[in-house]
Each structure stands twice: as C-alpha cells, then as structure tokens.
Scaffold this motif. Structure first.
Motif, short mmCIF file in Angstrom:
data_model
loop_
_atom_site.label_atom_id
_atom_site.label_comp_id
_atom_site.label_asym_id
_atom_site.label_seq_id
_atom_site.Cartn_x
_atom_site.Cartn_y
_atom_site.Cartn_z
N ALA A 1 6.73 15.16 -0.03
CA ALA A 1 7.90 15.99 0.27
C ALA A 1 7.72 17.46 -0.36
N GLY A 2 7.47 18.37 0.46
CA GLY A 2 7.74 19.69 0.23
C GLY A 2 7.59 20.72 1.54
N THR A 3 7.90 22.15 1.02
CA THR A 3 8.01 22.96 2.03
C THR A 3 7.22 24.18 2.49
N PRO A 4 7.09 24.94 1.02
CA PRO A 4 6.41 26.40 1.25
C PRO A 4 5.04 26.09 0.90
N GLU A 5 4.19 27.10 0.90
CA GLU A 5 2.84 27.19 0.51
C GLU A 5 2.63 26.65 -0.90
N PHE A 6 3.27 26.78 -1.81
CA PHE A 6 3.23 26.13 -3.23
C PHE A 6 2.79 24.57 -3.02
N ALA A 7 3.78 23.98 -1.93
CA ALA A 7 3.51 22.70 -1.91
C ALA A 7 2.39 22.24 -1.07
N ARG A 8 2.10 23.34 -0.06
CA ARG A 8 0.96 22.88 0.71
C ARG A 8 -0.21 22.75 -0.17
N VAL A 9 -0.62 23.77 -0.93
CA VAL A 9 -1.64 23.55 -1.89
C VAL A 9 -1.88 22.30 -2.57
N ALA A 10 -0.58 21.72 -3.14
CA ALA A 10 -0.75 20.28 -3.70
C ALA A 10 -1.13 19.29 -2.71
N LEU A 11 -0.41 19.36 -1.49
CA LEU A 11 -0.94 18.32 -0.60
C LEU A 11 -2.18 18.44 -0.35
N GLU A 12 -2.82 19.54 0.02
CA GLU A 12 -4.40 19.42 0.20
C GLU A 12 -5.03 18.96 -0.93
N ARG A 13 -4.83 19.44 -2.09
CA ARG A 13 -5.75 18.98 -3.16
C ARG A 13 -5.33 17.28 -3.23
N LEU A 14 -4.20 16.74 -3.01
CA LEU A 14 -4.12 15.30 -3.10
C LEU A 14 -5.13 14.53 -1.85
N HIS A 15 -5.22 15.17 -0.73
CA HIS A 15 -5.71 14.79 0.38
C HIS A 15 -7.33 14.68 0.32
N ALA A 16 -7.74 15.84 -0.54
CA ALA A 16 -9.07 16.01 -0.63
C ALA A 16 -9.60 15.25 -1.95
N ALA A 17 -8.56 14.67 -2.81
CA ALA A 17 -9.19 13.60 -4.11
C ALA A 17 -9.19 12.37 -3.23
N GLY A 18 -8.87 12.25 -2.19
CA GLY A 18 -9.00 10.82 -1.64
C GLY A 18 -7.71 9.92 -1.65
N PHE A 19 -6.46 10.57 -1.82
CA PHE A 19 -5.15 9.83 -1.78
C PHE A 19 -4.72 9.80 -0.13
N GLU A 20 -4.26 8.51 0.10
CA GLU A 20 -3.71 8.33 1.53
C GLU A 20 -2.31 8.98 1.54
N ILE A 21 -2.18 9.73 2.39
CA ILE A 21 -0.73 10.48 2.75
C ILE A 21 -0.34 9.80 3.86
N ALA A 22 0.74 8.94 3.62
CA ALA A 22 1.20 8.01 4.53
C ALA A 22 2.42 8.99 5.32
N LEU A 23 2.96 9.64 4.70
CA LEU A 23 4.11 10.31 5.34
C LEU A 23 4.44 11.81 4.82
N VAL A 24 4.84 12.86 5.53
CA VAL A 24 4.97 14.07 4.98
C VAL A 24 6.60 14.31 5.27
N MET A 25 7.29 14.74 4.26
CA MET A 25 8.60 15.07 4.41
C MET A 25 8.72 16.67 4.20
N THR A 26 9.47 17.26 5.05
CA THR A 26 9.68 18.74 4.76
C THR A 26 11.02 19.34 5.65
N GLN A 27 11.07 20.56 5.17
CA GLN A 27 12.34 21.09 5.70
C GLN A 27 12.37 21.47 7.37
N PRO A 28 13.39 21.39 8.01
CA PRO A 28 13.70 21.54 9.35
C PRO A 28 12.94 22.85 9.64
N ASP A 29 12.23 23.05 10.95
CA ASP A 29 11.65 24.35 11.37
C ASP A 29 12.53 25.44 11.16
N ARG A 30 12.14 26.86 10.82
CA ARG A 30 13.07 27.90 10.51
C ARG A 30 12.90 28.96 11.41
#
Length: 325
Positions: free
Chosen positions: A6-35
């Motif tokens: 669960a995250g929205t801006p670039e700060f969060a995207r970096v962490a999401l990318e690192r988790l994915h690269a480390a092999g964790f299964e991203i089952a769902l992404v939650m984020t703010q509505p489009d602006r």
C-alpha cells in the motif's frame, strides 16, 4: 511470502520495486485514486499504480477503508480485495489512507510501515521536509509495526542517514527511498523466523511533521537568513519557496547564507536587495544576508541568477516580499 503493498508516490514505488526484485510475491497493490496532473490536468496514475500496471499486479484504489465511513462500498470492495489476496503481510509506505483496525489485524504478520524519520521524531505526513526545515543533522528510516495510532507502533528496524548541508527534500528523498527499500526487504526476510525485535518508541523526543501547506511557501524576510535557506531547501520540489516583487512572483530554488550583520544596518529593511553579482542576489533578512542563486519567474524555468537577470529588471534597493497594491 505473499505481500500486499500500500503506497502512492515515488518513495513508495522504490520500495515496491525492491521487494519485487528480492523475490517477494506482490499479491495486491493498494494506492490512492488517480489525480489530475500536468498542463491538461488529465487523470494520472500514481507511481505505485503505474508499476503495478506494468507488472500485471491487481490494483485497488478505495477512497477509504472505513467500513462505516463516507465511502462504505469502496471500503467493502477494498476489504474483499485484501481478503482475496491471502497475503502474509502488508507493507505500507506513504499510502495516504488511515488503516482501520480490521486491516491491521488481517495479515498474519500484520502491517509494516516504512517511515522516513528516526521515530519518534517527525511522526506524520512530511518528515523529510520538516527535518531539513528544522536544521536536523541527520534523519533515517524506521520500519515500524503499525498500530491504530499516528506512527506510534513498535520499531522493528532503524537506520540513520546524514543530512548534507546542501540537501533539499528532493535529494534527501531519493537517498531515503533507497534506504527504505533495502530495509523493508531485510525486515521481510527476517520476519518469518521471529528475527525481528519489537521495540516500543520512547516517550521523549516526539515531534510531528505536519503536512506542507502552500501558504508556507511565501518567504518571510523577517526570519533569519539561516531559517530561510533551510526552508528553500525543505520546499524543493514542493511547494517551492517564493517571494513577490510588485506584481511578479519569483520562486527561489537555491540560496546560501552570506556574511553580513546580525541585524539590518540603519536604512536596511528585511527583503531589501543589497547587491547583485554574477552568481547571486544578496538580500537582507531579519538576521543576516541571504544570497539567492537559482530563481524562476511564473511560467518560466529555473535559472541561475546570471541568466535570470538577463530577462528580469532588478536593482539594489528593491524590496522583495511586497506585492503590488
């Protein structure tokens, strides 16, 4: 391990990318509505949503997760998505929504937050900005086990990062985002085996990083040169420190404290332009002198002072901060 992110801006995207690269299964992404964003103010996905779309990960964008709140149908749809994900843990980074207790209780390992400060200092919405504005010498990232309070949960991992004298929110943000991504990967790697120790936050040293308001962008020249210089760095890239000269609004993107009297000499007032040279505009402050180095007119580009002054008439004696009547 299955992860809800669960995250929205670039700060969060970096962490999401690192988790994915480390092999964790991203089952769902939650984020703010489009602006709406950009010149055309078209709806734009958040950086986190764009990553999910690029990687084929399901996305949920409820405006609230409170089942008894203003958007109960969206909250219920969010609950269904969370339950269907069957995740082991939720990772939260600058999401922008309050998580009710039912969310905190759903994943077996709970909800882990990536917070860009050394808790309990700078709880709240704008920890990077406020640390620079306050003149802190260092900051860092805390991985926290979330509870129902505002950044009050137990600390799992904490690591310091020095704030350089020239750091802006933009430059410090990028280093903290990388640090947060590395730390949350470590936290999830250690979590299943009970390798994380929960440490309650100390009761002393609590401060709150209140949300940045656009009104704060206006430079108060009665402040000290040091205070204004910190605000210039803290408000880059948003909202951008600004001042008025007649009907013009000028944004200040880089400034440095100069040698000068502690208080204005006779005949000088805060905001008064003292001198112009090849790389700066010297301005009197309530205490000290500030040298403005990068400026921007409304609708223009950020320019070094030498380039800015080629298209803008400014002379010693002018007083900044005085809007036209």
């Amino acid at each position: 391990m299955r992860v809800i992110f669960a995250g929205t801006p670039e700060f969060a995207r970096v962490a999401l990318e690192r988790l994915h690269a480390a092999g964790f299964e991203i089952a769902l992404v939650m984020t703010q509505p489009d602006r709406p964003a950009g010149r055309g103010m078209k709806l734009q996905p958040s950086p986190v949503k764009q990553w999910a779309l690029d990687h084929g990960v399901p996305v949920a964008q409820p405006r609230s997760l409170r089942l008894d709140g203003k958007y109960p149908e969206e909250a219920a749809a969010g609950r269904d998505a969370i339950l269907a994900a069957q995740a082991d843990v939720m990772v939260v980074a600058a999401y922008g929504l309050i998580l009710p207790q039912w969310v905190l209780d759903t994943p077996p390992l709970g909800c882990l937050n990536i917070h860009a400060s050394l808790l309990p200092r700078w709880r709240g919405a704008a920890p990077i900005h406020r640390a620079i504005e306050a003149g802190d010498s260092d900051t860092g990232v805390t991985i926290m086990q979330m509870d129902a309070g505002l950044d009050t949960g137990d600390m799992l991992l904490i690591e310091r990062l020095a704030i350089a004298p020239e750091d802006s929110t933009a430059t410090l943000h990028d280093r903290l985002a990388e640090l947060g991504g590395r730390m949350v990967v470590e936290a999830l790697q250690r979590a299943p085996g009970g390798g994380l120790t929960r440490t309650p936050q100390p009761a002393d040293g609590i401060t709150y990083a209140h949300k940045i308001e656009k009104a704060e962008a206006h430079i108060d020249w009665a402040l000290s040169a040091d205070q204004i210089a910190r605000r210039v760095r803290a408000f880059d890239p948003f909202p951008g420190a600004q001042t008025a000269l007649g009907s013009e609004v000028i944004k200040v993107w880089a400034a440095a404290v100069a040698d000068g009297p502690a208080v204005p000499a006779a005949g000088r007032v805060p905001g008064q332009v003292l001198a112009l040279d090849a790389d700066s505009v010297a301005v009197q402050c309530g205490q000290g002198v500030l040298r403005l180095r990068v400026l921007q007119r409304a609708g223009g580009k950020r320019l070094p002072v030498a380039d800015f002054l080629r298209g803008f008439a400014l002379s010693p004696g002018a007083v900044l901060g005085q809007a036209a009547a």
